[in-house]
Every structure is written in C-alpha cells, then in structure tokens.
Design a protein around this motif. Structure first.
Motif, PDB file in Angstrom:
ATOM      1  N   SER A 218       3.127   5.299  -4.939  1.00  0.00           N
ATOM      2  CA  SER A 218       2.428   3.983  -4.088  1.00  0.00           C
ATOM      3  C   SER A 218       3.663   2.978  -4.134  1.00  0.00           C
ATOM      4  O   SER A 218       3.863   2.428  -4.958  1.00  0.00           O
ATOM      5  CB  SER A 218       1.023   3.600  -5.192  1.00  0.00           C
ATOM      6  N   ASN A 219       3.978   2.982  -2.681  1.00  0.00           N
ATOM      7  CA  ASN A 219       4.597   1.967  -2.492  1.00  0.00           C
ATOM      8  C   ASN A 219       4.454   1.228  -1.142  1.00  0.00           C
ATOM      9  O   ASN A 219       4.123   2.063   0.046  1.00  0.00           O
ATOM     10  CB  ASN A 219       6.056   2.588  -2.202  1.00  0.00           C
ATOM     11  N   PRO A 220       4.208   0.023  -1.075  1.00  0.00           N
ATOM     12  CA  PRO A 220       3.643  -0.427   0.223  1.00  0.00           C
ATOM     13  C   PRO A 220       4.579  -0.390   1.368  1.00  0.00           C
ATOM     14  O   PRO A 220       4.233  -0.584   2.531  1.00  0.00           O
ATOM     15  CB  PRO A 220       3.632  -2.175  -0.118  1.00  0.00           C
ATOM     16  N   ASP A 221       6.107  -0.225   0.960  1.00  0.00           N
ATOM     17  CA  ASP A 221       6.923  -0.047   2.192  1.00  0.00           C
ATOM     18  C   ASP A 221       7.361   1.452   2.528  1.00  0.00           C
ATOM     19  O   ASP A 221       8.354   1.639   3.065  1.00  0.00           O
ATOM     20  CB  ASP A 221       8.158  -0.820   1.795  1.00  0.00           C
ATOM     21  N   TYR A 222       6.411   2.166   2.035  1.00  0.00           N
ATOM     22  CA  TYR A 222       6.838   3.856   2.293  1.00  0.00           C
ATOM     23  C   TYR A 222       5.571   4.601   2.747  1.00  0.00           C
ATOM     24  O   TYR A 222       4.450   4.238   2.288  1.00  0.00           O
ATOM     25  CB  TYR A 222       7.016   4.406   0.803  1.00  0.00           C
ATOM     26  N   ARG A 223       5.685   5.259   3.695  1.00  0.00           N
ATOM     27  CA  ARG A 223       4.747   6.034   4.286  1.00  0.00           C
ATOM     28  C   ARG A 223       5.295   7.565   4.625  1.00  0.00           C
ATOM     29  O   ARG A 223       6.530   7.845   4.912  1.00  0.00           O
ATOM     30  CB  ARG A 223       4.318   5.465   5.758  1.00  0.00           C
ATOM     31  N   GLU A 224       4.414   8.607   4.045  1.00  0.00           N
ATOM     32  CA  GLU A 224       4.766   9.931   4.274  1.00  0.00           C
ATOM     33  C   GLU A 224       3.805  10.890   5.026  1.00  0.00           C
ATOM     34  O   GLU A 224       2.699  10.650   4.970  1.00  0.00           O
ATOM     35  CB  GLU A 224       5.208  10.579   2.852  1.00  0.00           C
ATOM     36  N   TYR A 225       4.391  11.692   5.860  1.00  0.00           N
ATOM     37  CA  TYR A 225       3.581  12.657   6.558  1.00  0.00           C
ATOM     38  C   TYR A 225       4.353  14.023   6.622  1.00  0.00           C
ATOM     39  O   TYR A 225       5.633  14.079   6.403  1.00  0.00           O
ATOM     40  CB  TYR A 225       3.557  11.997   8.017  1.00  0.00           C
TER      41      TYR A 225
ATOM     42  N   HIS B  96       8.822   8.781   6.067  1.00  0.00           N
ATOM     43  CA  HIS B  96       9.313  10.067   5.618  1.00  0.00           C
ATOM     44  C   HIS B  96       8.511  11.210   6.070  1.00  0.00           C
ATOM     45  O   HIS B  96       7.408  11.296   5.818  1.00  0.00           O
ATOM     46  CB  HIS B  96       9.122   9.986   4.054  1.00  0.00           C
ATOM     47  N   LEU B  97       8.941  11.884   6.861  1.00  0.00           N
ATOM     48  CA  LEU B  97       8.589  13.257   7.288  1.00  0.00           C
ATOM     49  C   LEU B  97       8.929  14.390   6.604  1.00  0.00           C
ATOM     50  O   LEU B  97      10.132  14.766   6.609  1.00  0.00           O
ATOM     51  CB  LEU B  97       8.769  13.494   8.916  1.00  0.00           C
ATOM     52  N   CYS B  98       8.316  14.646   5.721  1.00  0.00           N
ATOM     53  CA  CYS B  98       8.642  15.603   4.589  1.00  0.00           C
ATOM     54  C   CYS B  98       8.487  17.110   4.601  1.00  0.00           C
ATOM     55  O   CYS B  98       8.837  18.002   3.597  1.00  0.00           O
ATOM     56  CB  CYS B  98       8.069  15.148   3.214  1.00  0.00           C
ATOM     57  N   GLY B  99       7.720  17.514   5.696  1.00  0.00           N
ATOM     58  CA  GLY B  99       7.423  18.955   5.863  1.00  0.00           C
ATOM     59  C   GLY B  99       6.193  19.366   5.266  1.00  0.00           C
ATOM     60  O   GLY B  99       5.507  18.684   4.382  1.00  0.00           O
ATOM     61  N   LYS B 100       5.525  20.575   5.844  1.00  0.00           N
ATOM     62  CA  LYS B 100       4.236  21.064   5.282  1.00  0.00           C
ATOM     63  C   LYS B 100       4.401  21.312   3.791  1.00  0.00           C
ATOM     64  O   LYS B 100       5.128  22.213   3.500  1.00  0.00           O
ATOM     65  CB  LYS B 100       3.800  22.370   6.217  1.00  0.00           C
TER      66      LYS B 100
END
Length: 364
Positions: A236-243, A224-228
């Motif tokens: 906390s989810n092992p199948d989720y990454r956010e930047y 998930h690229l969520c914006g500045k």
C-alpha cells in the motif's frame, strides 16, 4: 486480369516475435493483399494475431529449439519434421506470393515449407546477433532484414538489408493525461518511472523493486508491470501502481513516464529510444538466454542511449543509485537519443516484400 497478391506471416513463441508482424500486417491489408498467418497451436502469437486482426490463422506442429540438454530434445525434432510437412502442404494449398518470417521456433518449418514450394521468403532479425531459429532459416531466405546495422556480419552479407527498428505507430499516439487518469496519478512534478520485467515478468526485478519502494517513492512515482501471477496485494503506497501486463494503455503510460527500467529486448528498447525515454536496461543473463540482450544493451550503452545494470549486480542499493544517476543525467541521455536517425522500416520492408513478390509473379 490483375492478380491479387497473398502474403503469409509467421513468427511466435514470444511477444517479441509477433510485434513486428503486428506493425506490418495493417499495411498489407490496406494495400489489398490477402493476408494470412501460420503459427503454433497454443503459442502467444495466436492470441495476439486473432485479437488484433481479422486474418485467417493456421496452426502447425512445432518443437522448441533448445541449446541445453532436455528430454524434450528427443521428441521435438519429430514435431519439427511434422511441422515442415504440414507447412509444405498448407503453403502448397494457399499459394502465397511471399512469406514473411519474424523468427521464433514456429517459423523454421514455415520457412522450409515455403522454400520447398519455391515461394520466396524474407526474414527479419531484431537482435544484434541472430537467434537460433533465424540462423537455421537464413539459408532458405531470399532476403534478411536487420534492425542493427552490425548484424550483417553474422549472416551472408549479400542477403542482408539494414532497415532499422520496426515500430508500432500507436506508440507515438499516447496521451500523458490519459495515462495519469488510468493509473490515478495527479499531475505533480514528481517524475514517473515505468518498470517492465518482460512479458512473463522477472522475480528478481520484482523483488528488488519492492524492497526499494520506500526509498524510490521519496523522489519518484512508480508504475510496475510485474508479469502474470506476480502481483503483491500487500503493498500500500500512494506513489506505486502495479499491473500484471498492459496492452492498450501502454502508449499512454509511456507518454506520461519520465524514465523506463526494462529488460533489453530489441523491439522494446528501440521503442523507448524513438520516444526519447531515458532508460536503465537490465538484460537477461547468459544463463537465462543466448546473451542477445547483453549485446543489445551494450550497443545502446556505447551510444549513450541508456544505463546498463547487470542482473548479477542488481540489489536495492544499486537500483536506487542507478535511478538517481539516470535522473541527474536525464538531459544528456535525451540529447544522445536525439542523434538517432530512424528509418521508416515499415515502408522499407513493405517495398522489399512487394518487389520480391512482383518478381515472383513475373517469373510465373
């Protein structure tokens, strides 16, 4: 004596008004052209250009071209006039053979400054319908390059050249293995969704994605690229990454992902198309924009390249249903995208600029 050619690029206000220039600039540097850039003082174009290239960057005054009532509309015409004068003086001093404009509000003074110096201008329009800046600039342009073949009806047809999408070469060089290593996902059969809300992110998309995570991650992994400023450290989810934002690693993330959920900016969606990534497009609404993303998304949907989910209909249930449907129809979307015949737009535009500059040299 061989004359060295000089080109000035302009365009800014958003990343979409710079990425085409980023794809073109290396071609001119390799060909031995003197390459310079005119942008705004503190726009995103300064950071993107100076961090990618060793080219001289010149800044001018500019005002935003708004379609809505705002007190800044009283001040900004004076900034634009000041910018035209600055651009005129700058171009007179730099003596380029040609100017290439990608659009955005900073481009209007530059195009007019070039025209006043009798320097030819080629402008580029990415969207299906032209933005306000390119509408204002088009009478002063020699040629208009378009990404959609339908766009010529919105301009003076004899000026238009359909070139197709200008795509960054580095996007084709991504590595799925590097992408998995970057995000820390093991190589499993669980498909990966890359979600992008635009360079500034989207509160509505971010909220709905996070509300849907428990259900989504039963079947998918999510990047998930969520914006500045929009990270949520409580998740906390092992199948989720956010930047907030990804730059250099984006080709690797695109290589590893199976599906994309995105806004419908022209540059991005053509990149997904070229990589044959089945996509859900959530275009900006008419309240948020001039409606160009709705038209871009509609054009793609009519060709079977994407599924469209309108923001007004976006909620956890509609998002999960759309993702599941996209996954079930994955092969059909890939097949449809395979029918797209891509031009070498970078070479086409380079040749148009080269020929127009050559004619200008011959006229001197």
């Amino acid at each position: 004596m061989v004359k060295i050619k000089k080109i000035i690029f302009t365009g800014g206000g958003s990343a979409g008004h710079v990425t085409v220039n980023i794809a073109l600039i290396p071609e001119f540097i390799r060909a031995g052209w003197v390459t310079e850039y005119i942008g705004s003082v503190d726009g995103i174009e300064r950071q993107l250009i100076t961090s990618n290239f060793n080219v001289k960057y010149h800044s001018i005054s500019t005002g935003k071209l708004r379609r809505y009532l705002d007190w800044q509309n009283v001040k900004d015409p004076f900034k634009v006039v000041k910018g035209i004068f600055q651009a005129y003086q700058l171009i007179k001093k730099l003596k380029p053979n040609i100017v290439f404009s990608k659009g955005g509000f900073v481009s209007v003074p530059v195009v007019m400054g070039a025209w006043l110096n009798k320097i030819p201008v080629i402008i580029h329009e990415s969207d299906l319908t032209p933005g306000l800046a390119n509408k204002l600039a088009s009478p002063f342009a020699s040629l208009i390059c378009t990404t959609f073949s339908e766009t010529d009806s919105a301009f003076n047809n004899h000026k238009c050249h359909y070139v197709g999408p200008v795509l960054r070469d580095e996007l084709t060089k991504g590595s799925a293995e590097r992408g998995r290593e970057f995000v820390g996902f093991s190589n499993t059969k669980k498909p990966v969704i890359l979600i992008m809300g635009g360079s500034l992110g989207s509160r509505k998309i971010n909220h709905v994605v996070r509300e849907s995570l428990t259900q989504l991650t039963k079947r998918f992994r999510v990047i998930h690229l969520c914006g500045k400023g929009h990270l949520d450290s409580s998740i906390s989810n092992p199948d989720y990454r956010e930047y907030e934002y990804i730059n250099e690693e984006l080709p690797d993330l695109l290589a590893m992902c199976d599906f994309v959920i995105s806004r419908a900016g022209s540059n991005s969606i053509f990149e997904f198309l070229s990589l044959k990534k089945p996509m859900i497009l959530i275009p900006l609404t008419k309240e948020q924009s001039r409606g160009d993303q709705l038209l871009n998304a509609g054009s793609f949907e009519s060709r079977g390249y994407c599924k469209v989910l309108l923001e007004e209909q976006l909620n956890p249930d509609s998002l999960i249903a759309s993702v599941n449907e996209l996954a079930e129809e994955k092969e059909r979307y890939i097949r449809n995208m395979g029918s797209f015949e891509r031009n070498d737009a970078v070479s086409l535009i380079f040749n148009l600029l080269n020929e127009t500059a050559k004619n200008e040299l011959n006229d001197d």
